[in-house]
Motif scaffolding. Structure first.
Motif, PDB file in Angstrom:
ATOM      1  N   VAL A  60     -34.388   3.567  -2.451  1.00  0.00           N
ATOM      2  CA  VAL A  60     -33.313   3.613  -3.442  1.00  0.00           C
ATOM      3  C   VAL A  60     -32.080   2.928  -2.858  1.00  0.00           C
ATOM      4  O   VAL A  60     -31.835   2.993  -1.652  1.00  0.00           O
ATOM      5  N   ASP A  62     -27.813   2.177  -3.896  1.00  0.00           N
ATOM      6  CA  ASP A  62     -26.678   2.414  -4.789  1.00  0.00           C
ATOM      7  C   ASP A  62     -25.415   1.921  -4.098  1.00  0.00           C
ATOM      8  O   ASP A  62     -24.890   2.566  -3.196  1.00  0.00           O
ATOM      9  N   SER A  64     -22.553   1.432  -5.652  1.00  0.00           N
ATOM     10  CA  SER A  64     -21.393   1.733  -6.492  1.00  0.00           C
ATOM     11  C   SER A  64     -20.268   2.431  -5.734  1.00  0.00           C
ATOM     12  O   SER A  64     -19.108   2.336  -6.118  1.00  0.00           O
ATOM     13  N   ALA A  69     -24.760   4.213  -9.793  1.00  0.00           N
ATOM     14  CA  ALA A  69     -25.658   3.107 -10.121  1.00  0.00           C
ATOM     15  C   ALA A  69     -26.886   3.047  -9.212  1.00  0.00           C
ATOM     16  O   ALA A  69     -27.192   2.017  -8.627  1.00  0.00           O
ATOM     17  N   PRO A  70     -27.623   4.154  -9.108  1.00  0.00           N
ATOM     18  CA  PRO A  70     -28.805   4.126  -8.226  1.00  0.00           C
ATOM     19  C   PRO A  70     -29.925   3.287  -8.831  1.00  0.00           C
ATOM     20  O   PRO A  70     -30.123   3.272 -10.043  1.00  0.00           O
ATOM     21  N   GLN A  71     -30.613   2.569  -7.950  1.00  0.00           N
ATOM     22  CA  GLN A  71     -31.762   1.777  -8.355  1.00  0.00           C
ATOM     23  C   GLN A  71     -32.932   2.169  -7.469  1.00  0.00           C
ATOM     24  O   GLN A  71     -32.778   2.278  -6.252  1.00  0.00           O
ATOM     25  N   ALA A  72     -34.083   2.381  -8.080  1.00  0.00           N
ATOM     26  CA  ALA A  72     -35.288   2.731  -7.331  1.00  0.00           C
ATOM     27  C   ALA A  72     -36.247   1.548  -7.334  1.00  0.00           C
ATOM     28  O   ALA A  72     -36.423   0.865  -8.352  1.00  0.00           O
ATOM     29  N   TYR A  73     -36.856   1.310  -6.173  1.00  0.00           N
ATOM     30  CA  TYR A  73     -37.851   0.263  -5.999  1.00  0.00           C
ATOM     31  C   TYR A  73     -39.109   0.912  -5.436  1.00  0.00           C
ATOM     32  O   TYR A  73     -39.080   1.472  -4.348  1.00  0.00           O
ATOM     33  N   ASP A 113     -40.939   0.443 -11.222  1.00  0.00           N
ATOM     34  CA  ASP A 113     -40.003   1.534 -11.427  1.00  0.00           C
ATOM     35  C   ASP A 113     -40.757   2.869 -11.344  1.00  0.00           C
ATOM     36  O   ASP A 113     -41.956   2.897 -11.059  1.00  0.00           O
ATOM     37  N   ARG A 121     -36.293  -8.998  -9.772  1.00  0.00           N
ATOM     38  CA  ARG A 121     -34.840  -9.135  -9.746  1.00  0.00           C
ATOM     39  C   ARG A 121     -34.426 -10.146  -8.693  1.00  0.00           C
ATOM     40  O   ARG A 121     -35.066 -10.273  -7.659  1.00  0.00           O
ATOM     41  N   LEU A 123     -31.495 -10.610  -6.127  1.00  0.00           N
ATOM     42  CA  LEU A 123     -30.445  -9.819  -5.490  1.00  0.00           C
ATOM     43  C   LEU A 123     -29.621 -10.726  -4.592  1.00  0.00           C
ATOM     44  O   LEU A 123     -30.163 -11.634  -3.943  1.00  0.00           O
ATOM     45  N   GLU A 127     -26.568  -6.206  -1.661  1.00  0.00           N
ATOM     46  CA  GLU A 127     -27.754  -5.641  -2.310  1.00  0.00           C
ATOM     47  C   GLU A 127     -29.038  -6.240  -1.723  1.00  0.00           C
ATOM     48  O   GLU A 127     -30.008  -5.540  -1.463  1.00  0.00           O
TER      49      GLU A 127
END
Length: 168
Positions: A60, A62, A64, A69-73, A113, A121, A123, A127
């Motif tokens: 994960v 984030d 922010s 704004a967490p993003q999981a991969y 996801d 994506r 990046l 990021e």
């Protein structure tokens, strides 16, 4: 949700490789939610499952600053890397250690996801760097493994000082 314990170097579990996620179920969703909560509690910007002693290929991110704004991969794979640069890194599993590492500052990644849907994506900047750092954790690698010889010697000296303080 619950906050999880983050493993710290030299815990040997940090050197274990992850396995590909094949079950996209409530257990995986709970892992991701707990990782996001743990990340927010530590005020970090990224966390991988191996850092909390889970062998699944999950991370994960984030950036922010406020946990919004967490993003999981899941099962991330880097497709391309460009724009290499020397970047300063630190790690929740190596508190107090900072070093300069050569990383790509632009990457294209494919991942899944929490439901198993595939996405890609582009990046850039921090990021991209965070993703590569956390993907290293998925194969048992730490950012200190990427340091120059001089920086690795400084890291070993720091560990020696810490060990002597604990023993005193």
């Amino acid at each position: 949700m619950s906050r999880l314990h983050v493993l710290e170097y030299p815990d040997s579990r940090l050197r274990l490789s992850s396995r590909k996620v094949t079950r996209f179920d409530d257990d995986l969703a709970e892992l991701i939610d707990n990782m996001i909560e743990t990340l927010a509690a530590t005020q970090g910007i990224a966390l991988s499952a191996p850092q909390i002693d889970d062998r699944r290929a999950v991370l994960v991110v984030d950036l922010s600053g406020d946990g919004s704004a967490p993003q999981a991969y899941v099962n991330p794979e880097i497709l391309s890397k460009t724009a290499w640069g020397l970047v300063e890194e630190s790690c929740l599993s190596l508190p107090g250690v900072v070093g300069n590492v050569l990383r790509a500052t632009e990457v294209r990644v494919r991942a899944q996801d929490r439901k198993g849907d595939v996405f890609e994506r582009e990046l850039m900047g921090m990021e991209a760097v965070c993703l590569q750092h956390e993907m290293d954790h998925l194969v048992g690698k730490l950012f200190v493994d990427r340091l120059s010889l001089f920086q690795r010697l400084r890291f070993r000296a720091l560990l020696g000082r810490r060990a002597r303080r604990r023993a005193a």
